[in-house]
Design a protein around this motif. Sequence first.
Motif, PDB file in Angstrom:
ATOM      1  N   VAL A  23       0.796  -1.285  -0.003  1.00  0.00           N
ATOM      2  CA  VAL A  23       0.039   0.098  -0.148  1.00  0.00           C
ATOM      3  C   VAL A  23       0.980   1.366   0.123  1.00  0.00           C
ATOM      4  CG1 VAL A  23      -1.900  -1.086   0.999  1.00  0.00           C
ATOM      5  CG2 VAL A  23      -0.197   0.086   2.558  1.00  0.00           C
ATOM      6  N   ILE A  24       0.287   2.350  -0.526  1.00  0.00           N
ATOM      7  CA  ILE A  24       0.866   3.656  -0.660  1.00  0.00           C
ATOM      8  C   ILE A  24       0.458   4.323   0.281  1.00  0.00           C
ATOM      9  CG2 ILE A  24       1.690   5.638  -1.874  1.00  0.00           C
ATOM     10  CD1 ILE A  24       2.715   2.901  -2.742  1.00  0.00           C
ATOM     11  N   PHE A  25       1.201   5.068   1.378  1.00  0.00           N
ATOM     12  CA  PHE A  25       0.728   5.939   2.528  1.00  0.00           C
ATOM     13  C   PHE A  25       1.664   7.262   2.807  1.00  0.00           C
ATOM     14  CE2 PHE A  25       1.355   6.994   7.105  1.00  0.00           C
ATOM     15  CZ  PHE A  25      -0.011   7.462   7.389  1.00  0.00           C
ATOM     16  N   GLY A  26       0.723   8.259   2.504  1.00  0.00           N
ATOM     17  CA  GLY A  26       1.545   9.625   2.551  1.00  0.00           C
ATOM     18  C   GLY A  26       1.238  10.268   3.775  1.00  0.00           C
ATOM     19  N   GLY A  27       0.810   9.772   4.689  1.00  0.00           N
ATOM     20  CA  GLY A  27       0.234  10.533   5.933  1.00  0.00           C
ATOM     21  C   GLY A  27       1.504  11.277   6.754  1.00  0.00           C
ATOM     22  N   LEU A  28       2.817  10.575   6.759  1.00  0.00           N
ATOM     23  CA  LEU A  28       4.114  11.014   7.243  1.00  0.00           C
ATOM     24  C   LEU A  28       4.652  12.351   6.484  1.00  0.00           C
ATOM     25  CD1 LEU A  28       6.096  10.899   9.475  1.00  0.00           C
ATOM     26  CD2 LEU A  28       7.325   9.236   8.078  1.00  0.00           C
ATOM     27  N   ILE A  29       4.800  12.081   5.110  1.00  0.00           N
ATOM     28  CA  ILE A  29       5.430  13.337   4.277  1.00  0.00           C
ATOM     29  C   ILE A  29       4.429  14.169   3.860  1.00  0.00           C
ATOM     30  CG2 ILE A  29       7.437  11.871   3.965  1.00  0.00           C
ATOM     31  CD1 ILE A  29       6.496  11.572   1.127  1.00  0.00           C
TER      32      ILE A  29
END
Length: 695
Positions: A576-582
């Motif tokens: 999965v691709i998760f962008g919550g940090l950056i």
Amino acid sequence: MALSTNKQEILLRIGILVLIYAIAFFTRLFSVLRYESVIHEFDPYFNYRSTKYLVEEGFYSFINWFDSTAWYPLGRIVGGTIYPGLMVTAAAVYWVLHFFNFTVQIRNVCVLLAPWFASNTAIATYLFTKEAYNTSSGLVAAAFVAIVPGYISRSVAGSFDNEGVAIFALMITYYFWIKAVNKGSMFYATICALCYFYMVSAWGGYVFIINLIPIHVLILIFSGRFSTKLYVAYCTFYVMGTLYSMQISFVGFQPVQSAEHIGAMGTFGLLQLFFGISWIRSLIKKSHYEFVLKLAGFLTIAGLGAIIVAGTITGYFSNFTGRFYSLLDPTYAKEHIPIIASVSEHQPTTWASFFFDLHFLVFLFPAGLYFCFSNLTEGNIFLILYSVTSVYFAGVMVRLILVLAPIACVMGAIGISTTLKTYMKHLKEPTIEEQVSSPNATKKKNPVQKEVAICIVCGLTAFMILYSFHCTWVTSEAYSSPSIVLAARQPDGSKMIFDDFREAYYWLRMNTKEDARILSWWDYGYQLAAMANRTILVDNNTWNNSHIAQVGKVLASNEKDAYAIMTRLDVDYVLVIFGGLIGYSSDDINKFLWMVRIAGSTDTSIREEKFFTADGEYSMGRGVSNDMMNSVMYKTSYYRFGELMVDHDRPRGFDRVRGIEIGYKDFELEYMEEAFTSINWLVRIYKVKEPNNRS
């Protein structure tokens, strides 16, 4: 010995075209200079992988290639489901270079092919505009199209996609069509058919050509401009072009069966009828001719009706495709085919996008139309038809700005060239010969004409300078960043590179079995196959909606239900691709509702509203719904994220994309285990646990 004025003009024209050719190529190299020679986006990775296979295995193996690592467990017949023109072109360039001992890598050929074809497109646009209107407008059109953002978006270095070569094929086909109509030449019509064949081999947008040219023929007939030149040009083009296009495996018999091609076939038949009646008219009396005309009309209508009914009943004629319906009705895809509507480039175009991709051509476009309407010729009528149809389709689908961009450059060039030609006359002092021939010419001039002319010329010059700055800025900042390598500006102005995608794909390649099967959303299928070299369940081809729906169902289900599906599909890893940090907003959670809609198209128990809060919002905060927080998507994205301090002034588990603190933090995974998380948490990979021993 001084050159004649004519030869000086020819040399100047050649010099300008050489400069335009170079600018078109070099302005597309920002990404190579900033990053490296890397393939962009998603689809280009499949094209690159296919080209590499073609070079290594040969053409025969390529057209018979069955890829068992794609769409597991179904596989894919690659040779019969692609437009091979792009791959064959790149392979041909590679073979020619190696024949002359230029030992370049196939990857570098693929990276630089689109910029080279952009240079060729500039020349094709010059030829097309010159044939349809005049030479001066052709030079301006070539300069415009060399740097227009609407075309650069698909032709920067690394954008190894079908459109990179298809726009060149489109413009050169139209050039030879106008040439064939103007000359009535079978030779130029045959060349036009060959260019059309190349277009068919390269891109599905060839349907635009095979519908626009028949419309042009019909307009010329009904406006009283029918001639033997038109008859020879269209008959040669249609017969040869249809036979050529049927040689592409993916196209097959569609030119004589599908609804998208029926207009071209009907125009061909109508042309034979019209020419036949005209010939009969010259042989018989007027009273007999009226009877023959009525009889021919009746038999034609009856015959066409019978053919359509018989073809529909027997299934010989196929209906319009869903993509075609979505062009006619922008709401069709969202209601009936969510897989098409989920793609961002299939959304309607905003006014801001038009200006961003065309700049001041948006305002010059109507001026070009006006000048074409002022002098209706066969070429100008074609320009008008191309303009009107492309504006409509570009408005329906943002991706099709690519088709609008060349004709916008042509019409803008006509507008600015004609306007400058008009006002430059007032800035030029009359020669002695002109004064002698018309002594009253200078006396009749309005005293403010020169001042007005100066304002107009300076204004248009300023617009062209701004256009060049805008195009360069857009190319540099918006269209030269490969999606596989992300970049962001830090507070001190320095650039930070996020290379998580390649890091994750390399980890998969080096740390998993060669036959490992990866479940991810279809967006990343081509990249996974090309860079990780692992078996995937779905990819960007999106040919099987029900199989994609199974992947969506896995991500929307709880762990237990998803595990049953994954076990049945032999899944080893979930990505999965998760962008919550950056703060990467194009992550899977923001795409999740489309996954739910697609899954719901095959399983009615999966409904969108189940993943909303009690207030009807799509939120990951404290009010997150039970279905959402227990879904595989939520758990694989936020696993251990609740322990993470993102900023010193934010609580643990703060999602930068959604702008909230996640509502469900302390949970464990039962059927999966974390295998890899990239350095910026952008890519997360989980290993599916083996089934328990039933004994």
